[in-house]
Design a protein around this motif. Structure first.
Motif, PDB file in Angstrom:
ATOM      1  N   ALA A   8       0.829  -1.211   0.000  1.00 11.07           N
ATOM      2  CA  ALA A   8       0.000   0.000   0.000  1.00 11.07           C
ATOM      3  C   ALA A   8       0.860   1.256   0.000  1.00 11.07           C
ATOM      4  O   ALA A   8       0.584   2.231  -0.708  1.00 11.07           O
ATOM      5  CB  ALA A   8      -0.930  -0.016   1.219  1.00 11.07           C
ATOM      6  N   ILE A   9       1.926   1.236   0.811  1.00  7.84           N
ATOM      7  CA  ILE A   9       2.825   2.404   0.853  1.00  7.84           C
ATOM      8  C   ILE A   9       3.520   2.575  -0.499  1.00  7.84           C
ATOM      9  O   ILE A   9       3.664   3.697  -1.016  1.00  7.84           O
ATOM     10  CB  ILE A   9       3.850   2.244   1.997  1.00  7.84           C
ATOM     11  CG1 ILE A   9       3.123   2.262   3.356  1.00  7.84           C
ATOM     12  CG2 ILE A   9       4.895   3.350   1.936  1.00  7.84           C
ATOM     13  CD1 ILE A   9       4.026   1.985   4.542  1.00  7.84           C
ATOM     14  N   THR A  10       3.932   1.445  -1.073  1.00  8.48           N
ATOM     15  CA  THR A  10       4.586   1.515  -2.383  1.00  8.48           C
ATOM     16  C   THR A  10       3.634   2.069  -3.439  1.00  8.48           C
ATOM     17  O   THR A  10       4.006   2.891  -4.288  1.00  8.48           O
ATOM     18  CB  THR A  10       5.065   0.116  -2.810  1.00  8.48           C
ATOM     19  OG1 THR A  10       5.921  -0.413  -1.803  1.00  8.48           O
ATOM     20  CG2 THR A  10       5.821   0.188  -4.127  1.00  8.48           C
ATOM     21  N   PHE A  11       2.391   1.601  -3.393  1.00 11.47           N
ATOM     22  CA  PHE A  11       1.377   2.087  -4.335  1.00 11.47           C
ATOM     23  C   PHE A  11       1.202   3.595  -4.191  1.00 11.47           C
ATOM     24  O   PHE A  11       1.112   4.340  -5.176  1.00 11.47           O
ATOM     25  CB  PHE A  11       0.061   1.350  -4.072  1.00 11.47           C
ATOM     26  CG  PHE A  11      -1.027   1.700  -5.039  1.00 11.47           C
ATOM     27  CD1 PHE A  11      -1.952   2.682  -4.732  1.00 11.47           C
ATOM     28  CD2 PHE A  11      -1.120   1.045  -6.255  1.00 11.47           C
ATOM     29  CE1 PHE A  11      -2.958   3.005  -5.632  1.00 11.47           C
ATOM     30  CE2 PHE A  11      -2.121   1.367  -7.157  1.00 11.47           C
ATOM     31  CZ  PHE A  11      -3.049   2.346  -6.842  1.00 11.47           C
ATOM     32  N   LYS A  12       1.150   4.046  -2.946  1.00 15.28           N
ATOM     33  CA  LYS A  12       0.985   5.474  -2.695  1.00 15.28           C
ATOM     34  C   LYS A  12       2.190   6.256  -3.221  1.00 15.28           C
ATOM     35  O   LYS A  12       2.040   7.337  -3.823  1.00 15.28           O
ATOM     36  CB  LYS A  12       0.809   5.717  -1.196  1.00 15.28           C
ATOM     37  CG  LYS A  12       0.584   7.182  -0.819  1.00 15.28           C
ATOM     38  CD  LYS A  12       0.375   7.326   0.683  1.00 15.28           C
ATOM     39  CE  LYS A  12       0.159   8.809   1.058  1.00 15.28           C
ATOM     40  NZ  LYS A  12      -0.031   8.978   2.508  1.00 15.28           N
ATOM     41  N   ALA A  13       3.390   5.699  -3.011  1.00 17.14           N
ATOM     42  CA  ALA A  13       4.593   6.384  -3.487  1.00 17.14           C
ATOM     43  C   ALA A  13       4.616   6.458  -5.008  1.00 17.14           C
ATOM     44  O   ALA A  13       5.000   7.472  -5.597  1.00 17.14           O
ATOM     45  CB  ALA A  13       5.843   5.663  -2.971  1.00 17.14           C
ATOM     46  N   THR A  14       4.181   5.373  -5.657  1.00 23.53           N
ATOM     47  CA  THR A  14       4.171   5.358  -7.130  1.00 23.53           C
ATOM     48  C   THR A  14       3.203   6.399  -7.676  1.00 23.53           C
ATOM     49  O   THR A  14       3.515   7.147  -8.606  1.00 23.53           O
ATOM     50  CB  THR A  14       3.792   3.963  -7.638  1.00 23.53           C
ATOM     51  OG1 THR A  14       4.687   2.994  -7.074  1.00 23.53           O
ATOM     52  CG2 THR A  14       3.892   3.902  -9.161  1.00 23.53           C
ATOM     53  N   THR A  15       1.995   6.423  -7.112  1.00 27.56           N
ATOM     54  CA  THR A  15       1.017   7.404  -7.605  1.00 27.56           C
ATOM     55  C   THR A  15       1.494   8.831  -7.342  1.00 27.56           C
ATOM     56  O   THR A  15       1.265   9.729  -8.157  1.00 27.56           O
ATOM     57  CB  THR A  15      -0.342   7.176  -6.913  1.00 27.56           C
ATOM     58  OG1 THR A  15      -0.167   7.155  -5.484  1.00 27.56           O
ATOM     59  CG2 THR A  15      -0.946   5.841  -7.340  1.00 27.56           C
ATOM     60  N   ALA A  16       2.183   9.022  -6.232  1.00 23.99           N
ATOM     61  CA  ALA A  16       2.730  10.360  -5.958  1.00 23.99           C
ATOM     62  C   ALA A  16       3.774  10.734  -7.012  1.00 23.99           C
ATOM     63  O   ALA A  16       3.841  11.877  -7.473  1.00 23.99           O
ATOM     64  CB  ALA A  16       3.333  10.397  -4.555  1.00 23.99           C
TER      65      ALA A  16
END
Length: 597
Positions: A244-252
């Motif tokens: 989830a954190i990785t997903f958030k970082a990617t979208t950012a």
């Protein structure tokens, strides 16, 4: 046109280690333009891109052109087994391999690279390695947020970053979807087990907890299933929190890159507008120049540029070339008919000299060559058309027959032509005289634009230079030839004497070849014999009693390229017309005049 595989190519289509299509390099022939035609180029297929270089040794200087294969259309040629075309929008590359096997190898490799470039494909995701961890995603975001956003980076680099983020995001979405699917399956399984336990024990209410700790009674006396808490790694070992954190970082990272792209595009808008204005101005000037050029071309009655003229790379195909030549010849015939009907032909005085003048050749420098040509024509030109000569009858009109032998040398048509004809009321002496005499040449010859006598070698031999009228799209021709007239005495008293005019190409310092015309080579002979039928009673011989037997042979090298079918069709059309026109002229000029044997 040769091709050789580079060391980077192999029999395997896919690299077993990286899973990517292998690089392929080799020599292919590429169509450059209508002047230079096919040229060998070093072509490299790598990373879904096809690039070409002038040669393998010049790769270090950079490619001369490249195509992205994502949206390329590969079309094998319908007739040429070695050729294939690659088109991307309006850009088309015409390529030829050494043989059909190499063409198939290139097409399959290009199709493989093209397939591997698809968005979201399994192989394209695998290219970037295993699943990203939180650390790798964070480092990617850090790199995106700092160095990648430095001022001066081009929009292309930002778009490349977007491609990377897209691949990462696709993998993360797949991972999270697997996690959610696993959770849904686990919940469904637990609900099924709870319902089954309630049905089995609905009449029993024990007061103690079961040893296995699976069930427990609440204060209301109902029974509940105890569920173990989810493990930190989640179902199937997936770190949900990390993903989830990785997903958030990617979208950012994607949002940041998009913002930077918008920033770059806004800054470049003014520059693009200026470029657009310049291009529009250039286009306006080019359109004006084009209109002016077309106007000038119409004024000069020019029917096409050099790409449409005679030559192996002409834009006109064989049928169009033939139609254009035929139309031009029709126009010339029409003009000639109008000239004949509107003007009274100027009578040229052309006294026919007695035969004794032609009995000797003189002592000029080409005397031996003339004698050789005369003997060759007397030996071979009068031979019968049967036997092993391979003469083909192409036209038969009354007494006139035209034969041809098909001969080509280096792609140029050199067909010898031979015509036989019988003309009443004229002698061989008269026919050969009017054919040789330059004073009356323009009266019957309609294909000549102008001519002049370069040198008079003797009373019966001259060197003539003449240019022929141009028949578009063929180039204009000129010819420089020696023309000699001879009387050949019969060896048998029962045979008639023979008159002969031979015209054959020579060189002369006063008439050198120029770029304006293509120099043709000729070897032509007009051979005539007079046959006399005895008059009735004591009547004198009249023109009704004489018959001229004509043999005309022509060997012409056009000196340049033109479609074989066109040259043969023109020869078939023009030679009979020439012979009929000339003999009619001789009959007209000799009518009512004394007979000259």
């Amino acid at each position: 046109m040769s091709e050789k595989s580079s060391s980077s190519g192999s029999d395997e289509d896919v690299d077993p280690e990286s899973g990517q299509p292998v690089e392929l390099g080799g020599v292919l022939s590429k169509w450059t333009n209508y002047i230079h035609g096919w040229q060998d180029r070093w072509v490299v297929l790598k990373n879904n891109t096809l690039s070409y270089y002038k040669s393998e040794d010049e790769r270090e200087y950079g490619c001369r052109g490249s195509l992205c294969l994502s949206k390329a259309v590969i079309t094998p040629h319908e007739f040429d087994e070695c050729r294939f075309d690659i088109s991307v929008n309006d850009s088309v590359w015409y390529l030829r391999a050494e043989d059909p096997e190499h063409r198939l190898q290139w097409i399959e490799s290009i199709e493989l690279h093209k397939a591997e470039s698809g968005y979201g494909s399994e192989t394209s995701l695998r290219r970037h390695g295993s699943m990203l961890s939180l650390t790798s995603a964070a480092s990617a975001l850090s790199a995106t947020s700092t160095s990648s956003f430095k001022k001066g980076h081009r929009l292309r680099e930002k778009l490349a970053e977007m491609e990377t983020f897209r691949d990462i995001l696709c993998r993360q979405v797949d991972t999270l979807q697997k996690y959610f699917d696993s959770c849904a399956d686990a919940v469904s399984k637990d609900e099924f087990q709870r319902d089954r336990v309630v049905e089995e024990d609905e009449d029993d209410f024990p007061t103690t907890t079961r040893p296995d700790g699976e069930y427990n009674h609440n204060n209301n006396g109902s029974k509940e299933k105890l569920f173990p808490p989810a493990s930190p790694k989640g179902i199937n070992g997936i770190d949900f929190k990390g993903e989830a954190i990785t997903f958030k970082a990617t979208t950012a990272g994607i949002l940041s890159t998009l913002s930077h792209c918008i920033e770059l595009m806004v800054k470049r808008e003014d520059s693009w507008q200026k470029r657009l204005d310049k291009e529009l101005e250039k286009r306006r000037r080019v359109e004006d120049a084009y209109k002016s050029a077309m106007h000038e071309l119409k004024k000069k009655s020019h029917y096409g540029g050099p790409d449409y003229e005679e030559g192996p790379n002409s834009l006109i195909n064989e049928d169009e070339f033939f139609d254009a030549v035929e139309a031009a010849l029709d126009r010339q015939d029409k003009i000639e008919e109008q000239c004949q009907s509107e003007k009274v032909r100027i009578s040229h005085s052309s006294s026919v000299t007695s035969g004794d003048t032609y009995s000797t050749i003189g002592t000029h420098r080409l005397a031996n060559k003339v004698e050789e040509m005369v003997q060759n024509h007397m030996t071979y030109s009068l031979q019968d058309v049967g036997g092993d000569a391979n003469w083909q009858l192409v036209i038969e009109e009354g007494e006139m027959k035209v034969y041809r032998r098909e001969v080509e040398e280096n792609g140029i048509v050199l067909d010898p032509l031979k015509a036989t004809h019988s003309v009443k009321g004229v002698t061989g002496h008269e026919v050969c005289h009017y054919f040789w005499d330059t004073d009356v040449r323009m009266d019957w010859e309609t294909t000549i634009e102008n001519f002049n006598v370069v040198e008079k070698l003797s009373d019966n031999a001259i060197i003539v230079y003449q240019t022929h009228k141009r028949v578009w799209p063929a180039s204009q021709r000129d010819v420089l030839y020696l023309s000699a007239i001879r009387k050949i005495m019969a060896t048998n008293e029962n045979d008639p004497d023979t008159w002969l005019v031979c015209n054959f190409s020579v060189d002369h310092n006063n008439a050198l070849p120029t770029n304006r015309c293509v120099r043709a080579k000729i070897n032509v002979a007009m051979i005539c014999q007079t046959l006399v039928s005895p008059p009735e009673g004591d009547k004198e011989i009249s023109r009704d009693n004489i018959l001229c037997k004509i043999t005309y042979v022509a060997n012409v090298n056009p000196g340049g390229w033109a479609p074989a079918s066109v040259l043969r069709a023109v020869a078939k059309r023009e030679y009979p017309k020439f012979l009929k026109r000339f003999t009619s002229y001789v009959q007209e000029k000799t009518a009512g005049k004394p007979i000259l044997f």
